[in-house]
Design a protein around this motif. Structure first.
Motif, PDB file in Angstrom:
ATOM      1  N   UNK A 178      43.563  23.573  33.052  1.00 18.79           N
ATOM      2  CA  UNK A 178      43.470  24.596  34.095  1.00 18.79           C
ATOM      3  C   UNK A 178      42.052  25.146  34.074  1.00 18.79           C
ATOM      4  N   UNK A 179      41.390  25.096  35.228  1.00 18.60           N
ATOM      5  CA  UNK A 179      39.968  25.429  35.326  1.00 18.60           C
ATOM      6  C   UNK A 179      39.789  26.649  36.228  1.00 18.60           C
ATOM      7  N   UNK A 180      38.900  27.574  35.832  1.00 18.16           N
ATOM      8  CA  UNK A 180      38.754  28.819  36.581  1.00 18.16           C
ATOM      9  C   UNK A 180      37.297  29.147  36.893  1.00 18.16           C
ATOM     10  N   UNK A 228      44.290  18.018  36.365  1.00 18.02           N
ATOM     11  CA  UNK A 228      43.437  19.202  36.535  1.00 18.02           C
ATOM     12  C   UNK A 228      43.995  20.101  37.625  1.00 18.02           C
ATOM     13  N   UNK A 229      43.946  21.412  37.386  1.00 16.76           N
ATOM     14  CA  UNK A 229      44.376  22.384  38.381  1.00 16.76           C
ATOM     15  C   UNK A 229      43.354  23.525  38.408  1.00 16.76           C
ATOM     16  N   UNK A 278      48.273  28.432  37.915  1.00 20.37           N
ATOM     17  CA  UNK A 278      47.699  27.095  37.770  1.00 20.37           C
ATOM     18  C   UNK A 278      48.025  26.522  36.395  1.00 20.37           C
ATOM     19  N   UNK A 279      47.933  27.358  35.382  1.00 21.86           N
ATOM     20  CA  UNK A 279      48.295  26.933  34.031  1.00 21.86           C
ATOM     21  C   UNK A 279      49.783  26.569  33.945  1.00 21.86           C
ATOM     22  N   UNK A 315      45.178  22.694  28.324  1.00 16.46           N
ATOM     23  CA  UNK A 315      44.000  23.453  27.924  1.00 16.46           C
ATOM     24  C   UNK A 315      43.594  24.376  29.061  1.00 16.46           C
ATOM     25  N   UNK A 316      42.777  25.386  28.741  1.00 14.66           N
ATOM     26  CA  UNK A 316      42.225  26.255  29.778  1.00 14.66           C
ATOM     27  C   UNK A 316      40.712  26.273  29.656  1.00 14.66           C
ATOM     28  N   UNK A 317      40.051  26.397  30.802  1.00 10.14           N
ATOM     29  CA  UNK A 317      38.595  26.392  30.830  1.00 10.14           C
ATOM     30  C   UNK A 317      38.115  27.339  31.920  1.00 10.14           C
TER      31      UNK A 317
END
Length: 247
Positions: free
Chosen positions: A19-21, A45-46, A75-76, A87-89
């Motif tokens: 999950x990308x922010x 990927x989200x 999204x996560x 994972x989160x980013x």
């Protein structure tokens, strides 16, 4: 494009989600290259477009920070429902949101780029009062060493949203001790937006025993679109591969 991005994943990594922010006043443009790199590698990927972003700064001025978090948490959770490992980013404010998700959910790891938890501008502490007399201030976007690129940030920063951001930072700082997942931080040696105190707070308060900081010597704040972007992309992918069974 200032739009959300999703990839189902493929091959050996199809059950590994990231999950990308994006950051405050910015848009998914700043994270598009990174997201596409991870998707091409095979990860699911989200990357959402956060509430109040990608429209107008006036819209952002009316958006509570809980809506930014809601969008990234969703999204996560969407990835968690279909992946074995997530994972989160995040970049800047997106880093704070990623850390908050990591404090409240069983993520396998956290990757943040110039994460924001504190402010460069001392006026931010008075934003709760200033918002009544000052609607907006000059933009903070496009802090990059590389010329000719833009993250698609707003041309003005709404003071009311700065007040919301300060509340998000404070709430996240309080939750940092609950972050136990491996954490990788990319930190630009020159950053005109986020002060070094943000990184110091992160290192001081997270409970993870695996925190690594990689300096970025050829990029400014929006490093995901700057000269060191290829380093961020490749090193983060390696980090995800190493921590597939971290939970």
């Amino acid at each position: 494009m200032a739009q959300s991005f999703r990839s189902p994943g493929h091959g050996d990594y199809s059950k590994i989600g990231v999950a990308v922010c994006h950051g405050f006043t910015g848009s998914p443009i700043s994270m598009r290259g990174w997201s596409e790199y991870l998707a091409d590698t095979g990860f699911a990927v989200n990357m959402p477009l956060l509430a109040g972003h990608g429209t107008s700064w006036q819209e952002l001025a009316k958006t509570p920070w809980q809506h930014w978090y809601r969008d990234f948490e969703a999204a996560y959770l969407e990835l968690a429902a279909r992946c074995d490992t997530v994972f989160v980013a995040g970049l800047s404010m997106g880093g704070a949101l990623a850390l908050r998700v990591a404090a409240l959910h069983p993520v396998a790891g956290v990757v943040v780029v110039n994460p924001g938890l504190t402010f460069n501008d001392n006026r931010a502490k008075y934003s709760g009062l200033l918002k009544y007399v000052l609607k907006s201030v000059p933009a903070i976007g496009d802090d990059m060493k590389l010329q000719g690129v833009s993250e698609g940030a707003y041309t003005r920063t709404p003071v009311a949203a700065v007040h919301q951001l300060s509340q998000l930072f404070q709430n996240t700082i309080e939750l940092l001790p609950r972050v136990t997942a491996p954490t990788l931080v990319f930190r630009s040696t020159v950053d005109n937006v986020v002060p070094d105190s943000s990184l110091e707070l992160l290192k001081q308060k997270v409970s993870s025993t695996d925190v690594k900081v990689i300096p970025l010597e050829n990029s400014y704040h929006v490093a995901t679109m700057d000269n060191d972007a290829p380093l961020i992309f490749s090193q983060s992918a390696d980090f995800f591969r190493r921590n597939l069974h971290a939970i």
